[in-house]
Write a protein that holds these residues in place. Structure first.
Motif, PDB file in Angstrom:
ATOM      1  N   UNK A  56       0.674  -1.090   0.024  1.00  0.00           N
ATOM      2  CA  UNK A  56      -0.005  -0.182   0.055  1.00  0.00           C
ATOM      3  C   UNK A  56       0.831   1.206   0.058  1.00  0.00           C
ATOM      4  N   UNK A  57       1.694   1.154   0.770  1.00  0.00           N
ATOM      5  CA  UNK A  57       2.743   2.293   0.712  1.00  0.00           C
ATOM      6  C   UNK A  57       3.592   2.526  -0.402  1.00  0.00           C
ATOM      7  N   UNK A  58       4.042   1.585  -1.083  1.00  0.00           N
ATOM      8  CA  UNK A  58       4.639   1.608  -2.425  1.00  0.00           C
ATOM      9  C   UNK A  58       3.778   2.170  -3.385  1.00  0.00           C
ATOM     10  N   UNK A  59       2.498   1.906  -3.447  1.00  0.00           N
ATOM     11  CA  UNK A  59       1.661   2.646  -4.466  1.00  0.00           C
ATOM     12  C   UNK A  59       1.294   4.180  -4.144  1.00  0.00           C
ATOM     13  N   UNK A  60       1.405   4.343  -2.829  1.00  0.00           N
ATOM     14  CA  UNK A  60       1.507   5.834  -2.596  1.00  0.00           C
ATOM     15  C   UNK A  60       2.782   6.699  -2.808  1.00  0.00           C
ATOM     16  N   UNK A  61       3.736   5.938  -2.216  1.00  0.00           N
ATOM     17  CA  UNK A  61       5.217   6.325  -2.780  1.00  0.00           C
ATOM     18  C   UNK A  61       5.176   6.725  -4.189  1.00  0.00           C
ATOM     19  N   UNK A  62       4.926   5.917  -5.003  1.00  0.00           N
ATOM     20  CA  UNK A  62       5.017   6.091  -6.529  1.00  0.00           C
ATOM     21  C   UNK A  62       4.171   7.102  -7.083  1.00  0.00           C
ATOM     22  N   UNK A  63       3.096   7.142  -6.631  1.00  0.00           N
ATOM     23  CA  UNK A  63       2.032   8.403  -6.821  1.00  0.00           C
ATOM     24  C   UNK A  63       2.586   9.842  -6.420  1.00  0.00           C
ATOM     25  N   UNK A  64       3.190   9.717  -5.125  1.00  0.00           N
ATOM     26  CA  UNK A  64       3.861  11.127  -4.602  1.00  0.00           C
ATOM     27  C   UNK A  64       4.926  11.419  -5.463  1.00  0.00           C
ATOM     28  N   UNK A  65       5.844  10.486  -5.887  1.00  0.00           N
ATOM     29  CA  UNK A  65       7.120  10.664  -6.449  1.00  0.00           C
ATOM     30  C   UNK A  65       6.854  11.428  -7.919  1.00  0.00           C
ATOM     31  N   UNK A  66       5.883  11.087  -8.316  1.00  0.00           N
ATOM     32  CA  UNK A  66       5.443  11.480  -9.806  1.00  0.00           C
ATOM     33  C   UNK A  66       4.918  12.832  -9.668  1.00  0.00           C
TER      34      UNK A  66
END
Ligand code: PLP
Length: 390
Positions: free
Chosen positions: A295-305
């Motif tokens: 779950x945190x991986x998906x949020x990380x990738x979203x905020x990175x972009x």
């Protein structure tokens, strides 16, 4: 005598002041900003674990807990260490339950640091280490994690050790950078600890927030390190209950003996029903821990972009729920001014990184965003951040 002019404050705390976190939070509230500054989830942990608190209260777990921690929790911590790290730990002698990782960190100062001792910290660093060391009379000695990759230079670490060095604080996965120390880096730290007979305080509160590019290894599992390492963790990050303040310190009996002396005369014992609930949480199936990281991986990738598109040059974290950005493309000379602008004009709050350094100049172009937030919050933040480039 004019009592208003009298200084009651002891010298040891006079230098601390209040942190920028309070100012940012107040400003964020005033401007109704989306708060990506505060490092705690805006959602709750598992419902069954919330219900476990109610069950513990109904079952009569309402009086002082055992000072070293309730037996079911210490047994669950030992089982967790065996399950995830293959470590066999004696729940009675080798675990102390504390009021969050913060209390464990504070106890390490008074338990192990003599006045005048030098203590190594990696900078940027979690904000309680330096005050803890200073309150014990120790001298913090920073070793840089160099931006943008936030890695240390082994030669600089070696050069920081003197005949007066007593201990080293090692935080992995790391707040604020998201760095996870590699096996080679941990080996370097361990070799220096063995060579110079140093105590290691390993703060591993983000042990389960680790992304596929890296893996987390406990410093205490390296050869010759168990005897000299206190591993600190807590239920706050892994189970999204930061307000419960249930933490623990794992380590050999002689280290526990010292730590427990401070613990017994500071808080004595930690909130009883929460301990029983966190014991249940630590026994959740593997799937819970996998899902947390995914779950945190998906949020990380979203905020990175989002941060990349906004021109903030984000550095991808290997673990934790923080992303460090660089304001070099914006006309501000320091992160605090940039964030005041971000809150007022864009409506998003973050944290300037200079507060994580002994010398604020080191982190002045860096800012920290956190993504332990609901999708709704992250999407609202993203929409506003898209306006940053005009
Ligand atoms: C690196 C690190 N250590 C310790 C803590 C404090 O943990 P606790 O809430 O269990 O006291 C935090 C919380 O932000 C942290 O980031």
């Amino acid at each position: 005598m004019d009592l208003t002019a009298r200084t009651w404050m002891a010298g040891r705390v006079r230098g601390f002041g209040t942190s920028i976190f309070a100012e940012i939070s107040a400003l964020a509230r005033e401007f109704n900003a989306v708060n990506l500054g505060q490092g705690f989830p805006d959602f709750d942990g598992p419902e069954e674990i919330r219900n476990a608190v109610a069950r513990a209260i109904a079952a009569g777990h309402n009086q002082y807990a055992l000072s070293n921690g309730e037996a079911p929790l210490r047994e669950a911590i030992a089982e967790h260490s065996l399950r995830f790290y293959g470590m066999r730990i004696d729940p009675l002698a080798e675990i102390t339950v504390t009021s969050g990782a913060t209390e464990a960190i504070f106890c390490t100062g008074l338990a192990f640091i003599e006045p005048g001792d030098e203590v190594i910290i990696f900078e940027p660093c979690y904000d309680s280490y330096v005050p803890t060391i200073r309150m014990a009379g120790g001298i913090p000695v920073p070793v840089a994690l160099h931006a943008p990759d936030f890695r240390f230079d082994p030669a600089e670490l070696r050069a920081a050790v003197t005949g007066r060095t007593r201990a080293i604080y090692v935080n992995t996965p790391h707040n604020p950078s998201g760095t996870i120390f590699t096996d080679a880096e941990l080996e370097t730290i361990a070799a220096i600890c063995r060579e110079h007979d140093l105590l290691a305080i390993a703060d591993e509160v983000y042990e389960h927030i680790v992304y596929p590019e890296a893996s987390h290894r406990r410093l205490a599992t390296l050869p010759g390190m168990w005897e000299r390492t206190l591993t600190i963790s807590s239920g706050g990050k892994t189970f999204s209950f930061t307000g419960w303040k249930i933490g623990w310190a794992i380590g050999p009996e002689p280290l526990q003996a010292a730590l427990r002396r401070v613990h017994q005369f500071s808080v004595f014992a930690t909130c009883t029903p929460m301990q029983h609930a966190i014991a249940e949480a630590l026994r959740l199936p593997d799937d819970y821990f996998r899902t947390l990281a995914a779950d945190y991986l998906a949020r990380r990738d979203f905020l990175m972009e989002v941060l990349r598109d906004a021109g903030l040059r984000p550095r991808r974290p290997d673990g934790s729920y923080f992303i460090v950005g660089d304001i070099g493309d914006f006309p501000f000379t320091n992160g605090a001014d940039f964030i005041r602008h971000l809150i007022r004009e864009i409506g998003v709050a973050a944290i300037p990184l200079d507060t994580f350094y002994l010398d604020p100049a080191e982190g002045k172009r860096l800012v920290r965003f956190c993504f332990c937030k609901s999708w709704e919050t992250l999407e609202a933040g993203a929409e506003r951040l898209r306006k940053l480039r005009g």
